[in-house]
Design a protein around this motif. Structure first.
Motif, PDB file in Angstrom:
ATOM      1  N   GLY A  10       0.818  -1.216   0.000  1.00 34.50           N
ATOM      2  CA  GLY A  10       0.000   0.000   0.000  1.00 34.50           C
ATOM      3  C   GLY A  10       0.847   1.259   0.000  1.00 34.50           C
ATOM      4  N   TYR A  11       1.896   1.251   0.798  1.00 35.02           N
ATOM      5  CA  TYR A  11       2.816   2.396   0.871  1.00 35.02           C
ATOM      6  C   TYR A  11       3.426   2.680  -0.497  1.00 35.02           C
ATOM      7  CZ  TYR A  11       7.161   4.886   2.034  1.00 35.02           C
ATOM      8  OH  TYR A  11       8.207   5.774   2.068  1.00 35.02           O
ATOM      9  N   VAL A  25       3.812  13.509  -0.117  1.00 38.43           N
ATOM     10  CA  VAL A  25       2.806  12.783   0.656  1.00 38.43           C
ATOM     11  C   VAL A  25       2.832  13.319   2.085  1.00 38.43           C
ATOM     12  CG1 VAL A  25       2.120  10.497   1.472  1.00 38.43           C
ATOM     13  CG2 VAL A  25       3.151  10.738  -0.782  1.00 38.43           C
ATOM     14  N   SER A  26       1.642  13.561   2.631  1.00 37.74           N
ATOM     15  CA  SER A  26       1.553  14.087   3.991  1.00 37.74           C
ATOM     16  C   SER A  26       1.544  12.949   5.008  1.00 37.74           C
ATOM     17  CB  SER A  26       0.273  14.922   4.155  1.00 37.74           C
ATOM     18  OG  SER A  26      -0.864  14.081   4.143  1.00 37.74           O
ATOM     19  N   ARG A  27       1.763  13.304   6.258  1.00 43.24           N
ATOM     20  CA  ARG A  27       1.693  12.311   7.340  1.00 43.24           C
ATOM     21  C   ARG A  27       0.298  11.707   7.432  1.00 43.24           C
ATOM     22  NH1 ARG A  27       4.989  15.574  11.983  1.00 43.24           N
ATOM     23  NH2 ARG A  27       7.039  15.346  10.998  1.00 43.24           N
ATOM     24  N   ALA A  28      -0.710  12.527   7.184  1.00 39.19           N
ATOM     25  CA  ALA A  28      -2.087  12.015   7.241  1.00 39.19           C
ATOM     26  C   ALA A  28      -2.310  10.946   6.180  1.00 39.19           C
ATOM     27  CB  ALA A  28      -3.080  13.160   7.066  1.00 39.19           C
ATOM     28  N   ALA A  31      -0.482   7.815   7.352  1.00 41.28           N
ATOM     29  CA  ALA A  31      -1.249   7.164   8.416  1.00 41.28           C
ATOM     30  C   ALA A  31      -2.478   6.457   7.838  1.00 41.28           C
ATOM     31  CB  ALA A  31      -1.663   8.186   9.473  1.00 41.28           C
ATOM     32  N   ALA A  32      -3.147   7.104   6.896  1.00 43.05           N
ATOM     33  CA  ALA A  32      -4.353   6.514   6.290  1.00 43.05           C
ATOM     34  C   ALA A  32      -4.025   5.227   5.552  1.00 43.05           C
ATOM     35  CB  ALA A  32      -5.016   7.513   5.343  1.00 43.05           C
ATOM     36  N   VAL A  33      -2.943   5.225   4.792  1.00 44.29           N
ATOM     37  CA  VAL A  33      -2.591   4.010   4.046  1.00 44.29           C
ATOM     38  C   VAL A  33      -2.155   2.914   5.005  1.00 44.29           C
ATOM     39  CG1 VAL A  33      -0.140   4.498   3.505  1.00 44.29           C
ATOM     40  CG2 VAL A  33      -1.516   3.144   1.938  1.00 44.29           C
ATOM     41  N   ALA A  89      -5.656   7.880  -0.291  1.00 47.00           N
ATOM     42  CA  ALA A  89      -4.632   7.029   0.330  1.00 47.00           C
ATOM     43  C   ALA A  89      -5.286   5.866   1.077  1.00 47.00           C
ATOM     44  CB  ALA A  89      -3.758   7.851   1.284  1.00 47.00           C
ATOM     45  N   PHE A  90      -6.388   6.147   1.783  1.00 46.70           N
ATOM     46  CA  PHE A  90      -7.109   5.073   2.474  1.00 46.70           C
ATOM     47  C   PHE A  90      -7.633   4.067   1.462  1.00 46.70           C
ATOM     48  CE2 PHE A  90     -10.794   2.982   4.253  1.00 46.70           C
ATOM     49  CZ  PHE A  90     -10.385   2.662   5.536  1.00 46.70           C
TER      50      PHE A  90
END
Length: 176
Positions: A10-11, A25-28, A31-33, A89-90
């Motif tokens: 996923g990353y 890419v943001s931290r959010a 985290a979502a991925v 991302a999720f």
């Protein structure tokens, strides 16, 4: 797939898409991925193996019947909060988990193994049995190959943490 391979897959999808789009890419998003790549197993394995509430470790959260509406909901909330990239991302993380659990069956075209994708309308494919964490750890063969995979997973985890540390804390909302 193991949890770290789901996370890595996923990353790499999210980072690859960001590279193609020439954006950071943001931290959010990271985290979502990470959450999305682990969510199906965090729901299904305990419910199937330890509680016995569902028929398989690949049924409820591995089903498109739950995955599609949940991903759509997360995407809608992220869009409403002016951060659709977090929803994407999720979605990519969740989709990568399902693809990661089906790639061998896809390669050999064993369609009978895809039934979990439409559970409860189709029966969950009985690929696993209940196993405790202790049993799982005792069953691991500590061969040089396994240690190499573990080392590779550790390096991948360090790369992810370094990226998370250096990532944008949060992307500013898009202008209206």
């Amino acid at each position: 797939m193991y949890p770290w391979t789901h996370a890595a897959f996923g990353y790499l999808l999210v980072v690859g898409l960001a590279l193609v789009l020439r954006r950071r890419v943001s931290r959010a998003e990271l985290a979502a991925v990470l959450v999305a790549t682990q969510l199906p197993d965090l729901v299904d394995k305990p419910l199937a193996w330890w509680v016995g509430a569902i028929p398989s470790g690949r049924s409820l959260a591995h089903s498109l019947v739950l995955a599609v509406p949940l991903s759509a909901l997360v995407l809608a909330v992220a869009w409403h909060r002016a951060h659709p990239e977090v929803g994407v991302a999720f979605w990519l993380g969740y989709a990568s988990h399902l693809l990661g659990d089906t790639y061998v069956a896809l390669y050999y075209w064993r369609v009978e193994e895809f039934t979990f994708l439409l559970w409860p309308f189709l029966p969950a494919y009985p690929y696993d049995s209940a196993i405790g964490l202790g049993e799982l750890l005792r069953a691991v063969e500590w061969s040089p190959n396994a240690l190499g995979h573990l080392a590779l997973a550790a390096v991948g985890g360090l790369v992810f943490l370094a990226h998370f540390w250096r990532a944008l804390p949060w992307r500013p909302p898009r202008p209206d």
